[in-house]
Write a protein that holds these residues in place. Structure first.
Motif, PDB file in Angstrom:
ATOM      1  N   LEU A 149      41.567  28.269  -3.998  1.00 35.19           N
ATOM      2  CA  LEU A 149      41.849  28.435  -5.590  1.00 35.19           C
ATOM      3  C   LEU A 149      40.901  27.480  -6.301  1.00 35.19           C
ATOM      4  O   LEU A 149      40.793  27.669  -7.461  1.00 35.19           O
ATOM      5  CB  LEU A 149      43.153  27.943  -5.628  1.00 35.19           C
ATOM      6  N   ALA A 150      40.777  26.402  -5.866  1.00 37.99           N
ATOM      7  CA  ALA A 150      39.944  25.278  -6.664  1.00 37.99           C
ATOM      8  C   ALA A 150      38.537  25.817  -6.772  1.00 37.99           C
ATOM      9  O   ALA A 150      37.867  25.944  -7.981  1.00 37.99           O
ATOM     10  CB  ALA A 150      39.653  23.949  -6.054  1.00 37.99           C
ATOM     11  N   LEU A 151      38.089  26.633  -5.839  1.00 36.42           N
ATOM     12  CA  LEU A 151      36.781  27.352  -5.807  1.00 36.42           C
ATOM     13  C   LEU A 151      36.960  28.397  -7.060  1.00 36.42           C
ATOM     14  O   LEU A 151      35.844  28.685  -7.835  1.00 36.42           O
ATOM     15  CB  LEU A 151      36.425  28.006  -4.544  1.00 36.42           C
ATOM     16  N   MET A 152      38.030  29.440  -6.895  1.00 40.03           N
ATOM     17  CA  MET A 152      38.149  30.374  -8.047  1.00 40.03           C
ATOM     18  C   MET A 152      38.241  29.822  -9.227  1.00 40.03           C
ATOM     19  O   MET A 152      37.555  30.343 -10.226  1.00 40.03           O
ATOM     20  CB  MET A 152      39.217  31.141  -7.555  1.00 40.03           C
ATOM     21  N   ALA A 153      38.941  28.649  -9.517  1.00 41.07           N
ATOM     22  CA  ALA A 153      38.995  28.063 -10.906  1.00 41.07           C
ATOM     23  C   ALA A 153      37.593  27.541 -11.592  1.00 41.07           C
ATOM     24  O   ALA A 153      37.259  27.651 -12.501  1.00 41.07           O
ATOM     25  CB  ALA A 153      39.994  27.020 -10.897  1.00 41.07           C
ATOM     26  N   ALA A 154      36.871  26.998 -10.513  1.00 40.74           N
ATOM     27  CA  ALA A 154      35.588  26.606 -10.576  1.00 40.74           C
ATOM     28  C   ALA A 154      34.730  27.674 -11.275  1.00 40.74           C
ATOM     29  O   ALA A 154      33.932  27.515 -12.064  1.00 40.74           O
ATOM     30  CB  ALA A 154      34.896  25.611  -9.510  1.00 40.74           C
ATOM     31  N   LEU A 155      34.744  28.716 -10.442  1.00 42.08           N
ATOM     32  CA  LEU A 155      33.772  29.792 -10.807  1.00 42.08           C
ATOM     33  C   LEU A 155      34.037  30.269 -12.059  1.00 42.08           C
ATOM     34  O   LEU A 155      33.234  30.975 -12.759  1.00 42.08           O
ATOM     35  CB  LEU A 155      33.998  30.961  -9.780  1.00 42.08           C
ATOM     36  N   MET A 156      35.420  30.235 -12.762  1.00 41.53           N
ATOM     37  CA  MET A 156      35.924  30.814 -13.832  1.00 41.53           C
ATOM     38  C   MET A 156      34.989  30.001 -14.878  1.00 41.53           C
ATOM     39  O   MET A 156      34.707  30.582 -16.081  1.00 41.53           O
ATOM     40  CB  MET A 156      37.309  30.608 -14.106  1.00 41.53           C
ATOM     41  N   VAL A 157      34.454  28.788 -14.908  1.00 41.41           N
ATOM     42  CA  VAL A 157      33.998  27.990 -15.786  1.00 41.41           C
ATOM     43  C   VAL A 157      32.573  28.421 -16.242  1.00 41.41           C
ATOM     44  O   VAL A 157      32.305  28.718 -17.454  1.00 41.41           O
ATOM     45  CB  VAL A 157      34.052  26.548 -15.430  1.00 41.41           C
ATOM     46  N   PRO A 158      31.578  28.536 -15.187  1.00 43.86           N
ATOM     47  CA  PRO A 158      30.468  29.343 -15.398  1.00 43.86           C
ATOM     48  C   PRO A 158      30.551  30.917 -15.936  1.00 43.86           C
ATOM     49  O   PRO A 158      29.480  31.060 -16.527  1.00 43.86           O
ATOM     50  CB  PRO A 158      29.630  28.959 -14.201  1.00 43.86           C
ATOM     51  N   GLN A 159      31.310  31.400 -15.328  1.00 47.38           N
ATOM     52  CA  GLN A 159      31.609  32.753 -15.879  1.00 47.38           C
ATOM     53  C   GLN A 159      31.854  32.717 -17.496  1.00 47.38           C
ATOM     54  O   GLN A 159      31.170  33.668 -18.194  1.00 47.38           O
ATOM     55  CB  GLN A 159      32.909  33.496 -15.129  1.00 47.38           C
ATOM     56  N   THR A 160      32.820  31.866 -18.018  1.00 48.41           N
ATOM     57  CA  THR A 160      32.736  31.756 -19.120  1.00 48.41           C
ATOM     58  C   THR A 160      31.865  31.400 -20.390  1.00 48.41           C
ATOM     59  O   THR A 160      31.536  31.917 -21.140  1.00 48.41           O
ATOM     60  CB  THR A 160      34.152  30.711 -19.551  1.00 48.41           C
ATOM     61  N   VAL A 161      30.933  30.292 -19.678  1.00 45.57           N
ATOM     62  CA  VAL A 161      30.032  29.948 -20.173  1.00 45.57           C
ATOM     63  C   VAL A 161      28.851  30.963 -20.357  1.00 45.57           C
ATOM     64  O   VAL A 161      28.325  31.218 -21.504  1.00 45.57           O
ATOM     65  CB  VAL A 161      29.062  28.649 -19.524  1.00 45.57           C
ATOM     66  N   VAL A 162      28.274  31.725 -19.332  1.00 47.84           N
ATOM     67  CA  VAL A 162      27.338  32.586 -19.300  1.00 47.84           C
ATOM     68  C   VAL A 162      27.850  33.701 -20.108  1.00 47.84           C
ATOM     69  O   VAL A 162      27.323  34.543 -20.698  1.00 47.84           O
ATOM     70  CB  VAL A 162      26.823  32.933 -18.178  1.00 47.84           C
TER      71      VAL A 162
END
Length: 216
Positions: free
Chosen positions: A187-200
């Motif tokens: 779940l930490a990985l899923m949340a972490a991937l959401m950050v660069p997804q939002t940025v790009v």
């Protein structure tokens, strides 16, 4: 008297049309941002479809209910697939929509970590909204190019690159789950991937076209 066949009319000579300058799509920052956004949103969707029922089952939710929760998450994409593109095309920048979807994803993942069974229906709805980044990505493909040829080239680049990016995500979640014995790290990985997804996604949603960046 028999008449011979009439000679075919001569075609009028047409002035040569100027050819459009070729696109070097890999030189476009917008194209790369859109490709990464496409790949990360596909990663999130595949992880959700593949692992969310198991997360709920491990939290004590009955198997039938876990399957229904996944169905609710997937069903959220049906109405929003009509709403989001309409809203996106009316905005010069699609960053606010990207931020809203990313926020729903982060809250949903946090809920799965803190109270997966207690707020199961809320988390399912929020993750269903977050997964609607897919119709947004397709809409932005059509908005980030001025010509039909540009849209086709951008679509091919963004989707092919994006799907390659999405391949490791679900596998990595499974590896983390097996080695850690719980859902904290996945779940930490899923949340972490959401950050660069939002940025790009915000970068891809800027009011510009690939022709401005990739025309030689």
């Amino acid at each position: 008297q028999e008449r011979g066949p009439r000679p075919a009319p001569q075609a009028h000579a047409r002035a040569p049309q100027p050819s459009a300058a070729p696109l070097r799509i890999t030189r476009s920052r917008t194209a790369w941002a859109l490709a990464v956004f496409f790949g990360l949103q596909a990663t999130a969707a595949y992880i959700t479809m593949g692992w969310m029922p198991q997360i709920f089952r491990d939290a004590g939710v009955p198997a039938g209910t876990a399957g229904l929760l996944l169905a609710v998450t997937m069903a959220m994409g049906v109405p929003l697939a009509f709403v989001i593109p309409r809203v996106a095309t009316r905005l010069p920048r699609q960053g606010p929509i990207v931020l809203a979807l990313g926020g729903c994803g982060l809250v949903g993942y946090a809920g799965l970590y803190l109270a997966p069974a207690g707020g199961a229906w809320v988390w399912a709805l929020l993750l269903g909204i977050a997964n609607c980044a897919f119709p947004l990505a397709l809409t932005m493909v059509g908005m980030r190019a001025r010509t039909g040829a540009g849209v086709a080239q951008l679509s091919a680049f963004a989707q092919s690159t994006g799907y390659l990016i999405s391949i490791p995500g679900p596998l990595l979640v499974g590896v983390l789950y097996q080695h850690s014995g719980g859902w904290g790290l996945p779940l930490a990985l899923m949340a972490a991937l959401m950050v660069p997804q939002t940025v790009v996604g915000v970068l891809a949603g800027r009011d510009r076209t690939v022709e401005e960046e990739a025309t030689r």
